[in-house]
Scaffold this motif. Structure first.
Motif, PDB file in Angstrom:
ATOM      1  N   LEU A 143      26.809  43.086  53.036  1.00 42.89           N
ATOM      2  CA  LEU A 143      27.376  44.152  53.851  1.00 42.89           C
ATOM      3  C   LEU A 143      27.903  45.337  53.045  1.00 42.89           C
ATOM      4  CD1 LEU A 143      29.301  41.966  56.468  1.00 42.89           C
ATOM      5  CD2 LEU A 143      27.005  42.949  56.659  1.00 42.89           C
ATOM      6  N   HIS A 144      28.646  45.072  51.984  1.00 42.18           N
ATOM      7  CA  HIS A 144      29.249  46.132  51.154  1.00 42.18           C
ATOM      8  C   HIS A 144      30.071  47.097  52.009  1.00 42.18           C
ATOM      9  CE1 HIS A 144      26.332  44.632  48.240  1.00 42.18           C
ATOM     10  NE2 HIS A 144      25.358  44.921  49.087  1.00 42.18           N
ATOM     11  N   LEU A 145      30.964  46.563  52.823  1.00 45.05           N
ATOM     12  CA  LEU A 145      31.664  47.388  53.810  1.00 45.05           C
ATOM     13  C   LEU A 145      32.621  48.396  53.180  1.00 45.05           C
ATOM     14  CD1 LEU A 145      32.453  44.776  56.612  1.00 45.05           C
ATOM     15  CD2 LEU A 145      30.686  46.540  56.585  1.00 45.05           C
ATOM     16  N   VAL A 146      33.477  47.947  52.303  1.00 37.70           N
ATOM     17  CA  VAL A 146      34.442  48.838  51.640  1.00 37.70           C
ATOM     18  C   VAL A 146      34.385  48.515  50.153  1.00 37.70           C
ATOM     19  CG1 VAL A 146      36.826  49.592  51.453  1.00 37.70           C
ATOM     20  CG2 VAL A 146      35.944  48.825  53.674  1.00 37.70           C
ATOM     21  N   GLU A 147      33.888  49.459  49.377  1.00 38.77           N
ATOM     22  CA  GLU A 147      33.703  49.182  47.955  1.00 38.77           C
ATOM     23  C   GLU A 147      34.661  50.003  47.105  1.00 38.77           C
ATOM     24  OE1 GLU A 147      29.457  47.736  46.821  1.00 38.77           O
ATOM     25  OE2 GLU A 147      29.244  49.708  47.782  1.00 38.77           O
ATOM     26  N   LEU A 148      35.325  49.335  46.181  1.00 40.21           N
ATOM     27  CA  LEU A 148      36.163  49.984  45.179  1.00 40.21           C
ATOM     28  C   LEU A 148      35.449  49.932  43.834  1.00 40.21           C
ATOM     29  CD1 LEU A 148      39.670  48.428  45.989  1.00 40.21           C
ATOM     30  CD2 LEU A 148      38.894  50.752  46.521  1.00 40.21           C
ATOM     31  N   PRO A 149      35.831  50.789  42.896  1.00 41.63           N
ATOM     32  CA  PRO A 149      35.281  50.642  41.533  1.00 41.63           C
ATOM     33  C   PRO A 149      35.539  49.231  41.031  1.00 41.63           C
ATOM     34  CG  PRO A 149      36.445  52.722  41.748  1.00 41.63           C
ATOM     35  CD  PRO A 149      36.699  51.965  43.019  1.00 41.63           C
ATOM     36  N   ARG A 150      34.560  48.686  40.318  1.00 42.72           N
ATOM     37  CA  ARG A 150      34.640  47.276  39.923  1.00 42.72           C
ATOM     38  C   ARG A 150      35.897  46.972  39.115  1.00 42.72           C
ATOM     39  NH1 ARG A 150      30.332  44.068  40.305  1.00 42.72           N
ATOM     40  NH2 ARG A 150      30.859  42.944  38.382  1.00 42.72           N
ATOM     41  N   ALA A 151      36.240  47.848  38.203  1.00 40.36           N
ATOM     42  CA  ALA A 151      37.422  47.600  37.376  1.00 40.36           C
ATOM     43  C   ALA A 151      38.688  47.628  38.225  1.00 40.36           C
ATOM     44  CB  ALA A 151      37.519  48.632  36.249  1.00 40.36           C
ATOM     45  N   VAL A 152      38.741  48.531  39.199  1.00 39.21           N
ATOM     46  CA  VAL A 152      39.929  48.628  40.070  1.00 39.21           C
ATOM     47  C   VAL A 152      40.084  47.360  40.889  1.00 39.21           C
ATOM     48  CG1 VAL A 152      40.953  49.851  42.022  1.00 39.21           C
ATOM     49  CG2 VAL A 152      39.855  51.143  40.171  1.00 39.21           C
ATOM     50  N   SER A 153      38.999  46.924  41.528  1.00 40.55           N
ATOM     51  CA  SER A 153      39.087  45.717  42.353  1.00 40.55           C
ATOM     52  C   SER A 153      39.467  44.502  41.521  1.00 40.55           C
ATOM     53  CB  SER A 153      37.773  45.468  43.088  1.00 40.55           C
ATOM     54  OG  SER A 153      36.707  45.202  42.184  1.00 40.55           O
ATOM     55  N   LEU A 154      38.952  44.422  40.303  1.00 44.49           N
ATOM     56  CA  LEU A 154      39.244  43.269  39.455  1.00 44.49           C
ATOM     57  C   LEU A 154      40.716  43.234  39.054  1.00 44.49           C
ATOM     58  CD1 LEU A 154      38.447  40.822  37.782  1.00 44.49           C
ATOM     59  CD2 LEU A 154      37.749  42.397  35.951  1.00 44.49           C
ATOM     60  N   TRP A 155      41.232  44.340  38.524  1.00 45.96           N
ATOM     61  CA  TRP A 155      42.588  44.319  37.996  1.00 45.96           C
ATOM     62  C   TRP A 155      43.645  44.319  39.096  1.00 45.96           C
ATOM     63  CZ3 TRP A 155      43.238  42.586  33.412  1.00 45.96           C
ATOM     64  CH2 TRP A 155      42.238  42.757  32.461  1.00 45.96           C
ATOM     65  N   VAL A 156      43.385  45.038  40.183  1.00 45.66           N
ATOM     66  CA  VAL A 156      44.320  44.980  41.316  1.00 45.66           C
ATOM     67  C   VAL A 156      44.303  43.588  41.932  1.00 45.66           C
ATOM     68  CG1 VAL A 156      44.832  45.876  43.627  1.00 45.66           C
ATOM     69  CG2 VAL A 156      44.179  47.445  41.800  1.00 45.66           C
ATOM     70  N   GLY A 157      43.104  43.017  42.056  1.00 43.76           N
ATOM     71  CA  GLY A 157      43.005  41.659  42.590  1.00 43.76           C
ATOM     72  C   GLY A 157      43.730  40.652  41.723  1.00 43.76           C
ATOM     73  N   LEU A 158      43.584  40.784  40.419  1.00 46.29           N
ATOM     74  CA  LEU A 158      44.260  39.869  39.509  1.00 46.29           C
ATOM     75  C   LEU A 158      45.779  40.012  39.622  1.00 46.29           C
ATOM     76  CD1 LEU A 158      43.961  37.742  37.303  1.00 46.29           C
ATOM     77  CD2 LEU A 158      43.866  39.602  35.616  1.00 46.29           C
ATOM     78  N   ALA A 159      46.261  41.255  39.772  1.00 45.39           N
ATOM     79  CA  ALA A 159      47.704  41.466  39.916  1.00 45.39           C
ATOM     80  C   ALA A 159      48.228  40.824  41.196  1.00 45.39           C
ATOM     81  CB  ALA A 159      48.006  42.971  39.905  1.00 45.39           C
ATOM     82  N   ILE A 160      47.521  41.017  42.306  1.00 36.37           N
ATOM     83  CA  ILE A 160      47.953  40.424  43.578  1.00 36.37           C
ATOM     84  C   ILE A 160      47.905  38.902  43.491  1.00 36.37           C
ATOM     85  CG2 ILE A 160      47.384  40.185  46.023  1.00 36.37           C
ATOM     86  CD1 ILE A 160      46.353  43.078  45.934  1.00 36.37           C
ATOM     87  N   PHE A 161      46.853  38.385  42.860  1.00 35.06           N
ATOM     88  CA  PHE A 161      46.747  36.933  42.687  1.00 35.06           C
ATOM     89  C   PHE A 161      47.935  36.389  41.897  1.00 35.06           C
ATOM     90  CE2 PHE A 161      45.620  33.645  39.593  1.00 35.06           C
ATOM     91  CZ  PHE A 161      45.368  32.580  40.448  1.00 35.06           C
ATOM     92  N   LEU A 162      48.295  37.051  40.813  1.00 36.51           N
ATOM     93  CA  LEU A 162      49.396  36.567  39.984  1.00 36.51           C
ATOM     94  C   LEU A 162      50.725  36.643  40.728  1.00 36.51           C
ATOM     95  CD1 LEU A 162      48.405  38.080  36.518  1.00 36.51           C
ATOM     96  CD2 LEU A 162      48.337  35.673  37.214  1.00 36.51           C
ATOM     97  N   ILE A 163      50.912  37.664  41.552  1.00 35.64           N
ATOM     98  CA  ILE A 163      52.130  37.734  42.363  1.00 35.64           C
ATOM     99  C   ILE A 163      52.169  36.558  43.329  1.00 35.64           C
ATOM    100  CG2 ILE A 163      53.337  39.049  44.154  1.00 35.64           C
ATOM    101  CD1 ILE A 163      52.243  41.602  42.788  1.00 35.64           C
ATOM    102  N   GLY A 164      51.046  36.298  44.002  1.00 33.13           N
ATOM    103  CA  GLY A 164      50.987  35.160  44.918  1.00 33.13           C
ATOM    104  C   GLY A 164      51.214  33.845  44.219  1.00 33.13           C
ATOM    105  N   LEU A 165      50.618  33.695  43.027  1.00 33.05           N
ATOM    106  CA  LEU A 165      50.816  32.474  42.256  1.00 33.05           C
ATOM    107  C   LEU A 165      52.281  32.321  41.872  1.00 33.05           C
ATOM    108  CD1 LEU A 165      49.567  30.037  40.762  1.00 33.05           C
ATOM    109  CD2 LEU A 165      49.239  31.553  38.785  1.00 33.05           C
ATOM    110  N   GLY A 166      52.922  33.417  41.513  1.00 34.14           N
ATOM    111  CA  GLY A 166      54.333  33.364  41.183  1.00 34.14           C
ATOM    112  C   GLY A 166      55.178  32.917  42.363  1.00 34.14           C
TER     113      GLY A 166
END
Length: 228
Positions: A100-123
């Motif tokens: 689908l590719h509905l909403v695409e962000l730059p790959r680096a942005v999605s990766l690092w923002v995703g990792l930050a949100i994941f780490l907050i959730g893990l915390g």
């Protein structure tokens, strides 16, 4: 330790299947770098976090690595709804990434923002487990462990911080996988998916755990402070 290793093995087998089976069904192959990256991150977080809990709270690890048995039919149905929500979300994430590719962000942005949100959730999850040694995967009163009301740490803000942490972890994984839309729908989807379990758990604790009704009247929010 054996229970922990067995639980980690099962957990990672399930997570790998959730990520890679839909990708394989859509593409005919398993060459999905973001998918394997998500699996690797999940394994590292589960192993490190699990070993920390094994050292600091072995009773909680024993409880969470036991085979969960829903206490009532309603609890079983609530557990099924959570499972279906998670499966559907992972299928949707893979479908979006590969079709689908509905909403695409730059790959680096999605990766690092995703990792930050994941780490907050893990915390949030690790904070919850550290504060609440009774955080079992099923709704029950742990009388043999002298369960009591926990009202400190994240429980001073919301009644179900474990679900809040899980939603953040999944939203982070959505971005790590490369699906912005999966991250965006994680909150509404899993609020709906988790709500029956929260209602059942609250009713059980209100009935069977001394002091919970008073705690419930003091902490009004379930998973979003001041919102819901």
């Amino acid at each position: 330790m054996l229970r922990f290793l067995a639980g980690l093995t099962v957990q990672m087998a399930v997570f790998t299947a959730l990520v890679m089976v839909p990708a394989w069904a859509l593409t005919g192959g398993l060459d999905w770098r973001r998918g394997w990256l998500a699996v690797s991150i999940a394994f590292a977080a589960s192993a490190i976090g699990g070993l920390w809990l094994l050292k600091t709270d072995p009773g909680l690890v024993r409880e969470r690595t036991s085979i969960p048995r829903p206490q009532t039919r309603a609890d079983g149905l609530a557990t099924l709804l959570i499972g279906l929500s998670v499966i559907g979300w992972f299928v949707g994430a893979a479908w979006d990434v590969h079709r689908l590719h509905l909403v695409e962000l730059p790959r680096a942005v999605s990766l690092w923002v995703g990792l930050a949100i994941f780490l907050i959730g893990l915390g949030v999850l690790l904070w919850t487990f550290r504060v609440n040694t009774f955080a079992a995967p099923v709704v029950k009163i742990q009388g043999e462990r002298h369960q009591r009301v926990i009202d400190k740490g994240p429980y001073a803000l919301v009644r179900h911080p474990m679900f809040m942490g899980a939603i953040l972890v999944l939203a982070g994984f959505g971005l790590i996988l490369g699906s912005t839309i999966a991250a965006l729908v994680a909150l509404p989807l899993f609020v709906i998916g988790f709500l029956p379990r929260m209602v059942i758990e609250e009713a059980t604790l209100r009935r069977d755990l001394a002091g919970y009704a008073d705690y419930e009247s003091r902490v009004r929010s379930r998973i979003l402070p001041g919102v819901f």
